[in-house]
Design a protein around this motif. Structure first.
Motif, PDB file in Angstrom:
ATOM      1  N   GLU A 246       0.818  -1.207   0.000  1.00  0.00           N
ATOM      2  CA  GLU A 246       0.000   0.000   0.000  1.00  0.00           C
ATOM      3  C   GLU A 246       0.853   1.260   0.000  1.00  0.00           C
ATOM      4  O   GLU A 246       0.491   2.285  -0.572  1.00  0.00           O
ATOM      5  CB  GLU A 246      -0.919  -0.006   1.217  1.00  0.00           C
ATOM      6  N   GLY A 247       2.025   1.203   0.650  1.00  0.00           N
ATOM      7  CA  GLY A 247       2.910   2.356   0.750  1.00  0.00           C
ATOM      8  C   GLY A 247       2.528   3.248   1.906  1.00  0.00           C
ATOM      9  O   GLY A 247       1.374   3.282   2.342  1.00  0.00           O
ATOM     10  N   ARG A 248       3.517   3.971   2.433  1.00  0.00           N
ATOM     11  CA  ARG A 248       3.298   4.877   3.548  1.00  0.00           C
ATOM     12  C   ARG A 248       4.095   6.166   3.346  1.00  0.00           C
ATOM     13  O   ARG A 248       5.217   6.132   2.829  1.00  0.00           O
ATOM     14  CB  ARG A 248       3.749   4.231   4.872  1.00  0.00           C
ATOM     15  N   PRO A 249       3.559   7.291   3.801  1.00  0.00           N
ATOM     16  CA  PRO A 249       4.342   8.531   3.745  1.00  0.00           C
ATOM     17  C   PRO A 249       5.451   8.559   4.782  1.00  0.00           C
ATOM     18  O   PRO A 249       6.437   9.284   4.616  1.00  0.00           O
ATOM     19  CB  PRO A 249       3.289   9.614   4.033  1.00  0.00           C
ATOM     20  N   ILE A 250       5.301   7.791   5.874  1.00  0.00           N
ATOM     21  CA  ILE A 250       6.296   7.772   6.943  1.00  0.00           C
ATOM     22  C   ILE A 250       6.809   6.346   7.144  1.00  0.00           C
ATOM     23  O   ILE A 250       6.208   5.386   6.651  1.00  0.00           O
ATOM     24  CB  ILE A 250       5.726   8.334   8.261  1.00  0.00           C
ATOM     25  N   ASN A 251       7.912   6.205   7.851  1.00  0.00           N
ATOM     26  CA  ASN A 251       8.497   4.888   8.096  1.00  0.00           C
ATOM     27  C   ASN A 251       7.623   4.083   9.058  1.00  0.00           C
ATOM     28  O   ASN A 251       6.907   4.645   9.883  1.00  0.00           O
ATOM     29  CB  ASN A 251       9.898   5.050   8.681  1.00  0.00           C
ATOM     30  N   TYR A 252       7.715   2.773   8.959  1.00  0.00           N
ATOM     31  CA  TYR A 252       6.820   1.897   9.716  1.00  0.00           C
ATOM     32  C   TYR A 252       7.556   0.631  10.152  1.00  0.00           C
ATOM     33  O   TYR A 252       8.603   0.270   9.607  1.00  0.00           O
ATOM     34  CB  TYR A 252       5.604   1.509   8.860  1.00  0.00           C
ATOM     35  N   GLY A 253       6.994  -0.057  11.146  1.00  0.00           N
ATOM     36  CA  GLY A 253       7.573  -1.310  11.624  1.00  0.00           C
ATOM     37  C   GLY A 253       6.801  -1.807  12.825  1.00  0.00           C
ATOM     38  O   GLY A 253       5.975  -1.090  13.406  1.00  0.00           O
ATOM     39  N   ALA A 254       7.071  -3.046  13.225  1.00  0.00           N
ATOM     40  CA  ALA A 254       6.313  -3.646  14.323  1.00  0.00           C
ATOM     41  C   ALA A 254       7.143  -4.682  15.064  1.00  0.00           C
ATOM     42  O   ALA A 254       8.062  -5.297  14.514  1.00  0.00           O
ATOM     43  CB  ALA A 254       5.033  -4.291  13.797  1.00  0.00           C
ATOM     44  N   SER A 255       6.791  -4.866  16.322  1.00  0.00           N
ATOM     45  CA  SER A 255       7.322  -5.967  17.114  1.00  0.00           C
ATOM     46  C   SER A 255       6.474  -7.207  16.879  1.00  0.00           C
ATOM     47  O   SER A 255       5.455  -7.170  16.173  1.00  0.00           O
ATOM     48  CB  SER A 255       7.318  -5.600  18.595  1.00  0.00           C
ATOM     49  N   VAL A 256       6.872  -8.309  17.495  1.00  0.00           N
ATOM     50  CA  VAL A 256       6.138  -9.571  17.400  1.00  0.00           C
ATOM     51  C   VAL A 256       5.095  -9.617  18.511  1.00  0.00           C
ATOM     52  O   VAL A 256       5.425  -9.458  19.689  1.00  0.00           O
ATOM     53  CB  VAL A 256       7.095 -10.776  17.521  1.00  0.00           C
ATOM     54  N   ALA A 257       3.852  -9.849  18.146  1.00  0.00           N
ATOM     55  CA  ALA A 257       2.749  -9.768  19.100  1.00  0.00           C
ATOM     56  C   ALA A 257       2.591 -11.065  19.883  1.00  0.00           C
ATOM     57  O   ALA A 257       2.075 -12.064  19.369  1.00  0.00           O
ATOM     58  CB  ALA A 257       1.449  -9.447  18.368  1.00  0.00           C
ATOM     59  N   TRP A 258       3.011 -11.020  21.144  1.00  0.00           N
ATOM     60  CA  TRP A 258       2.798 -12.176  22.026  1.00  0.00           C
ATOM     61  C   TRP A 258       1.314 -12.492  22.186  1.00  0.00           C
ATOM     62  O   TRP A 258       0.922 -13.660  22.216  1.00  0.00           O
ATOM     63  CB  TRP A 258       3.439 -11.885  23.384  1.00  0.00           C
ATOM     64  N   THR A 259       0.476 -11.446  22.313  1.00  0.00           N
ATOM     65  CA  THR A 259      -0.958 -11.703  22.493  1.00  0.00           C
ATOM     66  C   THR A 259      -1.541 -12.451  21.301  1.00  0.00           C
ATOM     67  O   THR A 259      -2.389 -13.331  21.469  1.00  0.00           O
ATOM     68  CB  THR A 259      -1.741 -10.399  22.707  1.00  0.00           C
ATOM     69  N   TYR A 260      -1.093 -12.137  20.099  1.00  0.00           N
ATOM     70  CA  TYR A 260      -1.604 -12.829  18.919  1.00  0.00           C
ATOM     71  C   TYR A 260      -1.250 -14.316  18.996  1.00  0.00           C
ATOM     72  O   TYR A 260      -2.076 -15.187  18.668  1.00  0.00           O
ATOM     73  CB  TYR A 260      -1.009 -12.230  17.644  1.00  0.00           C
ATOM     74  N   ALA A 261      -0.020 -14.584  19.412  1.00  0.00           N
ATOM     75  CA  ALA A 261       0.409 -15.983  19.539  1.00  0.00           C
ATOM     76  C   ALA A 261      -0.401 -16.684  20.620  1.00  0.00           C
ATOM     77  O   ALA A 261      -0.798 -17.854  20.473  1.00  0.00           O
ATOM     78  CB  ALA A 261       1.901 -16.034  19.883  1.00  0.00           C
ATOM     79  N   ARG A 262      -0.686 -15.982  21.693  1.00  0.00           N
ATOM     80  CA  ARG A 262      -1.457 -16.570  22.796  1.00  0.00           C
ATOM     81  C   ARG A 262      -2.902 -16.856  22.362  1.00  0.00           C
ATOM     82  O   ARG A 262      -3.475 -17.899  22.675  1.00  0.00           O
ATOM     83  CB  ARG A 262      -1.427 -15.627  23.996  1.00  0.00           C
TER      84      ARG A 262
END
Length: 540
Positions: A149-165
């Motif tokens: 999709e593209g972004r005007p600003i930089n982006y990133g994420a950590s690994v979601a423990w809750t999602y794994a749970r």
């Protein structure tokens, strides 16, 4: 309730004592360190021109080196190539006379990872917005979808423990989106039950897989699953230490009342850092500690003084925003535990709620986003002094906890939509966090210098990540060789305009915003097709 100057507060702390602590925090808000230019190969001497872009004759401030002087800034490709007292020549010139030229703001805690949310934050001076507290999973899917999709600003994420749970406890596979997580609040098994040995092994394996895909550490949203085992949290800290990445923790208890208090939860976090050696980052200390701020801040400072790898962030509001179905709002004593006077402290779309309405929402629509006022800094001098302990925390970062934009009907606003729909709703921190710091704490109250505030919004967030993500060595600094993520603003007029009733009112005072050498806001106007944002991702 207002308290007299000498009335006891939280175990004997008086308002005078709280204000003295805040003043002491101000005096040491940024800890001086040697510039990364010393021995850092990415930061170097001026390159010769001509340049792709020149930012002309602005007041250039770099929080790390202490530079504060009128300069021209020359940019080649996506990097700062020159900072000069003499005029530079470039293919394009942005005028900055009378303006501050500073490193772009780095938000460590931005849940609004959708395209419209990114644009809103760009108008608040943010050039990098990271989803670290909650995180996402699968990591590769998140990065792939966002890049497409593209972004005007930089982006990133950590690994979601809750999602794994949730995946292990509820048998549903995550899809890398926030909407999937919101839908999980109709289920409580993942929030309140211990994991079996097999489930725990599988949870850890899922999180480790995300780290192997370049996740920026481990997002531990323990406040949403306070029933998880202490051994589970220990396993996550061990994993983080083994991979050399931070954990970003929303501690398991949000309460000013013992037992199961925020103080107890901070003790757990500190103990895990001591035992495992993991870097433990504390998310929004302001909303976790609330009126018990003095004790909690004192605990965290003591841990740091003993050499533990603990870092802190906060946002400049006395109100939290989260899902009504969160465990922290359940039970007959939830208001007492938060230290608020009653259920009316919780609002939906700017309207106070009754307990009956809260109960109904928790049954019928637990994924509804609400606002809960835990302090009243605009009305109470005592509350303002408490919030100051978080905002002025020495070496602490400012992070917005920006929530996604929803319609009044609760639908996520995403895709190439601008301007925001008339009924767009979120917490005002999603719009005005950084401008609020500049307008209130720097210009009006003068409790932070401009350089100190800029350090909290750019350099300190970069330092949280730079050991595990070398890419961040080039961010949060306005030095030759650094990435050209730059904000140009008027310190006399920069202003947050968002309110709890009208949260979509954009911040003002930003003349230019540049990301990776490309203007995305020029002369205070959005460049609609600009998508220079790049992924912030660990190399594995």
């Amino acid at each position: 309730m207002e308290m007299s100057e000498d009335q006891g507060f939280n175990g004997g702390m008086t308002r005078r004592a709280l204000m003295a602590m805040a003043a002491a925090a101000t005096a040491t808000a940024i800890t001086p360190v040697a510039s990364l230019a010393q021995g850092n190969p990415v930061l170097r001497n001026n390159e010769e021109g001509p340049y792709d872009l020149v930012i002309r004759h602005g007041r250039v401030i770099d929080p790390e080196t202490g530079l504060d002087a009128v300069r021209d800034v020359g940019i080649k490709d996506n990097r700062i190539a020159a900072i000069s007292e003499s005029p530079l020549q470039g293919a394009k010139v942005l005028q900055a006379e009378g303006q501050v030229v500073a490193p772009g703001f780095i938000d460590l805690h931005a849940h609004g990872q959708q395209l419209p949310a990114a644009w809103v934050q760009a108008f608040d001076g943010v050039t990098t917005a990271l989803e670290l507290e909650s995180g996402l999973l699968p990591i590769s899917r998140y990065y792939d979808l966002t890049a497409k999709e593209g972004r005007p600003i930089n982006y990133g994420a950590s690994v979601a423990w809750t999602y794994a749970r949730i995946a292990e406890k509820e048998g549903e596979e995550p899809d890398g989106t926030l909407s999937w997580f919101q839908g999980s609040f109709s289920k409580s098994n993942w929030q309140n039950s211990l994991a079996t040995d097999e489930e725990l092994d599988n949870i850890i394996a899922r999180v480790e897989s995300g780290l192997q895909e370049g996740g920026l550490g481990i997002g531990i949203n323990a406040g949403y699953a306070p029933g998880c085992g202490r051994k589970e949290y220990h396993r996550l800290a061990e994993l983080a230490a083994r991979y050399g990445v931070p954990t970003y923790t929303h501690v398991r208890y949000g309460s000013v009342k013992e037992p199961r208090s925020a103080f107890e939860a901070f003790e757990e976090l500190v103990a895990l850092s001591a035992v495992t050696g993991a870097h433990m980052h504390v998310c929004h200390v302001n909303s976790m500690a609330a009126s018990d701020m003095a004790a909690c801040v004192g605990l965290l400072k003591s841990a740091q003084a003993r050499g533990l790898s603990v870092t802190v962030e906060s946002y400049p509001y006395g109100a939290a925003s989260t899902l009504v179905g969160a465990e922290t709002f359940r039970g007959s004593d939830w208001t007492e535990r938060w230290g608020v006077t009653g259920p009316s402290a919780m609002e939906l779309n700017g309207r106070p709620l009754t307990q009956a309405e809260i109960d109904e929402l928790q049954q019928s629509a637990p994924g509804t986003v609400v606002v809960m006022h835990f302090l009243s800094p605009d009305k109470s001098e005592t509350d303002r002094a408490l919030l100051d302990l978080a905002i002025l925390y020495p070496g602490g970062s400012i992070a917005s906890d920006a929530v996604p934009w929803l319609t009044k009907g609760g639908e996520l606003i995403e895709g190439d939509i601008w301007p925001l729909p008339e009924d767009a709703y979120a917490h005002p921190r999603s719009t005005g966090t950084y401008s609020r710091v500049l307008s209130q704490y720097v210009r009006e109250r003068k409790v932070l210098s401009l350089s100190e505030a800029l350090g909290k919004m750019s350099l300190e967030p970069a330092r949280v990540l730079q050991t595990s993500v070398p890419q961040m060595l080039r961010k949060g600094r306005l030095q030759v060789g650094a990435d050209a993520d730059i904000v140009v603003f008027d310190p006399a007029t920069v202003q947050d305009n968002a309110t709890f009733v009208e949260p979509a009112r954009l911040s003002t005072g930003y003349r230019h915003v540049v990301v990776n050498g490309v203007p995305i806001i020029e002369e205070a106007k959005r460049i609609a097709d600009a998508r220079p944002g790049r992924p912030i991702r660990r190399q594995v």
